[in-house]
Design a protein around this motif. Structure first.
Motif, PDB file in Angstrom:
ATOM      1  N   PRO A  54      10.305   0.984 -20.976  1.00 10.62           N
ATOM      2  CA  PRO A  54       9.764   2.269 -21.121  1.00 10.62           C
ATOM      3  C   PRO A  54       8.763   2.622 -22.728  1.00 10.62           C
ATOM      4  CG  PRO A  54      11.831   2.382 -20.565  1.00 10.62           C
ATOM      5  CD  PRO A  54      11.786   1.025 -20.938  1.00 10.62           C
ATOM      6  N   PRO A  55       7.905   2.753 -22.727  1.00  9.78           N
ATOM      7  CA  PRO A  55       6.867   2.949 -23.845  1.00  9.78           C
ATOM      8  C   PRO A  55       7.047   4.039 -24.623  1.00  9.78           C
ATOM      9  CG  PRO A  55       5.506   3.338 -21.961  1.00  9.78           C
ATOM     10  CD  PRO A  55       6.936   2.934 -21.570  1.00  9.78           C
ATOM     11  N   THR A  56       8.386   4.561 -24.980  1.00  7.63           N
ATOM     12  CA  THR A  56       8.916   5.439 -25.500  1.00  7.63           C
ATOM     13  C   THR A  56       9.337   5.198 -26.895  1.00  7.63           C
ATOM     14  OG1 THR A  56      11.026   5.255 -24.490  1.00  7.63           O
ATOM     15  CG2 THR A  56       9.496   6.632 -23.091  1.00  7.63           C
ATOM     16  N   GLY A  57       9.552   6.692 -27.720  1.00  7.29           N
ATOM     17  CA  GLY A  57      10.182   6.441 -28.973  1.00  7.29           C
ATOM     18  C   GLY A  57       9.355   5.753 -29.819  1.00  7.29           C
ATOM     19  N   ALA A  58      10.048   4.818 -30.516  1.00  7.97           N
ATOM     20  CA  ALA A  58       9.196   3.695 -31.661  1.00  7.97           C
ATOM     21  C   ALA A  58       8.340   2.875 -30.831  1.00  7.97           C
ATOM     22  CB  ALA A  58      10.265   3.239 -32.134  1.00  7.97           C
ATOM     23  N   TYR A  59       8.268   2.889 -29.359  1.00  6.61           N
ATOM     24  CA  TYR A  59       7.282   1.966 -28.909  1.00  6.61           C
ATOM     25  C   TYR A  59       6.130   2.871 -28.239  1.00  6.61           C
ATOM     26  CZ  TYR A  59      11.331  -0.904 -29.368  1.00  6.61           C
ATOM     27  OH  TYR A  59      12.364  -1.909 -30.044  1.00  6.61           O
ATOM     28  N   ARG A  60       5.945   3.984 -28.522  1.00  2.67           N
ATOM     29  CA  ARG A  60       4.795   4.777 -27.834  1.00  2.67           C
ATOM     30  C   ARG A  60       3.641   4.125 -28.204  1.00  2.67           C
ATOM     31  NH1 ARG A  60       4.553  11.011 -29.079  1.00  2.67           N
ATOM     32  NH2 ARG A  60       5.844  11.276 -27.201  1.00  2.67           N
ATOM     33  N   PHE A  61       3.113   3.848 -29.253  1.00  4.09           N
ATOM     34  CA  PHE A  61       1.731   3.222 -29.452  1.00  4.09           C
ATOM     35  C   PHE A  61       1.896   1.737 -29.829  1.00  4.09           C
ATOM     36  CE2 PHE A  61       0.959   7.730 -30.645  1.00  4.09           C
ATOM     37  CZ  PHE A  61       0.136   8.093 -29.371  1.00  4.09           C
ATOM     38  N   GLN A  62       2.534   0.892 -28.820  1.00  6.02           N
ATOM     39  CA  GLN A  62       2.770  -0.155 -28.861  1.00  6.02           C
ATOM     40  C   GLN A  62       2.545  -0.863 -27.780  1.00  6.02           C
ATOM     41  OE1 GLN A  62       3.439  -1.765 -31.606  1.00  6.02           O
ATOM     42  NE2 GLN A  62       3.648   0.115 -33.014  1.00  6.02           N
ATOM     43  N   PRO A  63       2.127  -2.360 -27.689  1.00  7.59           N
ATOM     44  CA  PRO A  63       2.020  -3.054 -26.421  1.00  7.59           C
ATOM     45  C   PRO A  63       3.247  -3.287 -25.591  1.00  7.59           C
ATOM     46  CG  PRO A  63       1.007  -4.297 -28.226  1.00  7.59           C
ATOM     47  CD  PRO A  63       1.672  -3.389 -29.057  1.00  7.59           C
ATOM     48  N   PRO A  64       3.051  -3.288 -24.300  1.00  5.86           N
ATOM     49  CA  PRO A  64       4.323  -3.136 -23.519  1.00  5.86           C
ATOM     50  C   PRO A  64       5.175  -4.485 -23.856  1.00  5.86           C
ATOM     51  CG  PRO A  64       2.274  -3.983 -22.139  1.00  5.86           C
ATOM     52  CD  PRO A  64       1.578  -3.555 -23.729  1.00  5.86           C
ATOM     53  N   ARG A  65       6.263  -4.332 -23.544  1.00  9.20           N
ATOM     54  CA  ARG A  65       7.549  -4.978 -23.712  1.00  9.20           C
ATOM     55  C   ARG A  65       8.052  -5.667 -22.305  1.00  9.20           C
ATOM     56  NH1 ARG A  65      11.738  -2.184 -26.211  1.00  9.20           N
ATOM     57  NH2 ARG A  65      10.608  -0.492 -24.939  1.00  9.20           N
ATOM     58  N   SER A  66       8.105  -6.732 -22.136  1.00  9.74           N
ATOM     59  CA  SER A  66       8.605  -7.556 -20.879  1.00  9.74           C
ATOM     60  C   SER A  66       9.921  -6.930 -20.400  1.00  9.74           C
ATOM     61  CB  SER A  66       8.793  -8.874 -20.777  1.00  9.74           C
ATOM     62  OG  SER A  66       7.384  -9.638 -21.170  1.00  9.74           O
ATOM     63  N   VAL A  67      10.336  -6.800 -19.205  1.00 10.16           N
ATOM     64  CA  VAL A  67      11.576  -6.420 -18.882  1.00 10.16           C
ATOM     65  C   VAL A  67      12.624  -7.513 -19.090  1.00 10.16           C
ATOM     66  CG1 VAL A  67      13.225  -5.588 -16.822  1.00 10.16           C
ATOM     67  CG2 VAL A  67      10.840  -4.869 -17.253  1.00 10.16           C
ATOM     68  N   ASP A  68      13.776  -7.168 -19.721  1.00 13.20           N
ATOM     69  CA  ASP A  68      14.720  -8.323 -19.968  1.00 13.20           C
ATOM     70  C   ASP A  68      15.441  -8.722 -18.640  1.00 13.20           C
ATOM     71  OD1 ASP A  68      14.433  -8.199 -22.702  1.00 13.20           O
ATOM     72  OD2 ASP A  68      15.859  -6.546 -22.655  1.00 13.20           O
ATOM     73  N   LYS A  69      15.948 -10.153 -18.690  1.00  8.29           N
ATOM     74  CA  LYS A  69      16.644 -10.474 -17.489  1.00  8.29           C
ATOM     75  C   LYS A  69      17.844  -9.980 -17.457  1.00  8.29           C
ATOM     76  CE  LYS A  69      14.651 -15.285 -17.252  1.00  8.29           C
ATOM     77  NZ  LYS A  69      14.965 -16.821 -17.461  1.00  8.29           N
ATOM     78  N   GLY A  70      18.105  -9.541 -15.985  1.00  8.01           N
ATOM     79  CA  GLY A  70      19.413  -8.601 -15.778  1.00  8.01           C
ATOM     80  C   GLY A  70      19.259  -7.153 -15.988  1.00  8.01           C
ATOM     81  N   GLN A  71      18.107  -6.749 -16.575  1.00  9.13           N
ATOM     82  CA  GLN A  71      18.040  -5.309 -16.670  1.00  9.13           C
ATOM     83  C   GLN A  71      17.642  -4.625 -15.425  1.00  9.13           C
ATOM     84  OE1 GLN A  71      14.865  -4.393 -19.465  1.00  9.13           O
ATOM     85  NE2 GLN A  71      15.013  -2.231 -19.068  1.00  9.13           N
TER      86      GLN A  71
END
Length: 543
Positions: free
Chosen positions: A54-71
């Motif tokens: 989710p690009p929320t909170g501190a990650y609002r205006f940031q590049p996307p982050r990959s989904v972790d394995k097992g998530q």
């Protein structure tokens, strides 16, 4: 206590089994099991798959982050939330919206190696989603043409494209904006890692967009960061001018959006903190407070270049280093097979001024008064190129003028530049479509009934499941005509038909309409040269 825990665990397990029991397929991916459901007669759908955190909170205006394995990476309720946008005048969606969907033939296995089609929705970079939006959904390609189809959500509007100097320092790239395109890149990376599990071939991927989705597809094609992620590009009615320099975008957004928001007057770190804490709904509503884009510019023609557009694609020197026309002119793009198209009356979709009943004198007076605003005497020259006698209706004539100034001539130039730089083993096709809609039921998008080949009509006809309009028999035939050609292109990079020839051979276009397409030589040479000589590239129509 032990008995209570046993019962609780049983209930949790039973609830999960109940969900799975109504599903037909399970696919194992890097982030766990993905559940699918039979749809249509031959297709299975895997909906609401999380491709980024989710690009929320501190990650609002940031590049996307990959989904972790097992998530946990699937929203079993359906497509997953759309990204924040205005829907019927109300704010809809969620910032937690980076989901994609996969459709595959039910016979597909990990060894099927089927072609993969990735659909990028349009909507002006502020609306729509990868689920069942105004466009419909692209699963018909999986159902009828034996391929794996992917659609995705990506961040929209200010949350997806806000560029500001203050944000540059808080972004790991050192620039801001283009978050929505970075989301699209992340979804393509997900495809490379996982699509084989659904029966797709990660070495045979086509990206396909319409309108702002097509502009996105061209931007991805022009980016160094997309190397190896796809192998063909389809761009329908791309507003290739939907882009600004980073400097201009930052200035426009500061004096437009920021000054109209609750962060007005703040600068530096205080502004950044305010933007991160602002409720997401304000980013949606504030677009409509400050943007000159919506209104005359969208449906007609301005008398000067405008400022304070809502956030656009930006030349950020990270994702893209120059304008799209320049990228293709200089050979700075992924050397993939290309298919580019536009409709002859793109703007016939809720025109700002309806002139259907104008006399010849009224039509000429409108053209002269409009274009003399740009340059004295220009109106008469325009009328000579687009005379009343050339059109069955004055509305059709003015629609063609705005279409040529907008997507048509820019795409014409972009395609010619691309053809010069493509290697001999890659193809470029162009089609232009004058197909008129045959609409049943209520008129499209309000009270105006589009009479001519309007923006989005070809994609509506191709998908044939849009909620926006009920297609007629000829519309369905037209959609099948395009889809059959596209499916050949998606599978081989070629279209085997006498009515289709690569553009590089004699500057040929396909004139696409029912009862059948035909080859024509470039129909816009003289007109596009006129608009270019008079500096109209800066007035490019955007959507």
């Amino acid at each position: 206590m032990k008995k209570f825990l046993t019962i609780a665990l049983f209930l949790i397990l039973f609830s999960q089994l109940s969900v799975v029991s109504c599903l037909d397929y399970i696919v194992e991916t890097e982030c766990g099991s993905i559940f699918g459901k039979k749809t249509g007669t031959t297709t299975q759908a895997y909906l609401g798959i999380r491709y980024a955190q989710p690009p929320t909170g501190a990650y609002r205006f940031q590049p996307p982050r990959s989904v972790d394995k097992g998530q946990d990476c699937q929203a079993l309720a359906g497509y997953g939330a759309m990204c924040p946008q205005s829907l019927s005048g109300k704010v809809a969606g969620s910032e937690d919206c980076l989901f994609l969907n996969v459709w595959a033939p039910k016979s597909a296995t990990t060894s099927s190696n089927l072609p993969v089609l990735v659909w990028i929705h349009g909507g002006g970079l502020i609306n729509n989603n990868g689920g069942f939006s105004v466009y419909g959904t692209p699963e018909i390609f999986a159902e009828k043409h034996n391929m794996v189809v992917v659609s995705m959500n990506y961040r929209l509007g200010l949350l997806g494209f806000l560029a500001l100097d203050a944000l540059n320092h808080s972004d790991q790239r050192g620039v801001s904006g283009n978050y929505g395109i970075l989301d699209q890149l992340e979804s393509l990376k997900w495809v490379q890692k996982n699509i084989k599990q659904f029966g797709g071939n990660p070495q045979d991927v086509t990206i396909f967009g319409q309108s702002a989705g097509a502009a996105s597809a061209l931007m991805l094609t022009a980016s160094d960061l997309s190397e190896g992620l796809f192998h063909r590009t389809i761009a329908m009615s791309a507003p290739a001018g939907l882009i600004q320099t980073q400097e201009t975008a930052c200035q426009d957004n500061l004096k437009g959006f920021v000054q109209a928001s609750s962060c007005k007057g703040k600068t530096g770190n205080d502004l950044v903190k305010c933007l991160y804490n602002m409720d997401y709904s304000e980013f949606v509503t504030d677009i409509y407070k400050v943007s000159n884009y919506l209104g005359t510019w969208f449906w007609g023609l301005p008398d000067h270049p405008i400022e304070n557009k809502y956030p656009l694609l930006t030349i950020d020197q990270y994702l893209i280093k120059e304008s799209l026309p320049d990228s293709f002119k200089n050979g700075n793009f992924q050397k993939v097979d290309l298919l580019v198209s536009w409709m002859t009356e793109e703007i016939d979709l809720l025109p700002n001024k309806i002139i259907t009943d104008y006399s010849e004198k009224q039509y000429k007076d409108l053209i002269v008064s409009t274009f003399d605003n740009f340059q004295s005497g220009l109106g008469d020259q325009v009328y000579q190129l687009y005379p009343f006698s050339d059109f069955e209706n004055p509305q059709m004539g003015f629609d063609q003028i705005t279409t040529d100034i907008g997507p048509a001539c820019l795409l014409n130039t972009l395609g010619q530049n691309a053809a010069k730089n493509l290697p001999s083993d890659k193809n470029l096709y162009f089609y232009i479509s004058p197909q008129k809609p045959q609409i049943k039921g209520p008129c499209f998008l309000g009270t105006y009934c589009s009479k001519y080949a309007f923006h989005m009509f070809d994609s509506f006809a191709v998908f044939n499941n849009t909620p926006a309009m009920q297609l007629g028999k000829t519309d369905i035939e037209y959609g099948s005509l395009i889809r059959n050609a596209l499916s050949q292109f998606i599978k081989t990079g070629k279209i085997e038909s006498p009515a289709w020839e690569p553009f590089v051979k004699n500057n040929l276009f396909t004139w696409l309409q029912v009862p059948g397409p035909k080859l024509i030589s470039n129909p816009r040479t003289e007109k596009c040269k006129f608009w270019d000589n008079n500096g109209f590239t800066k007035y490019m129509w955007q959507c």
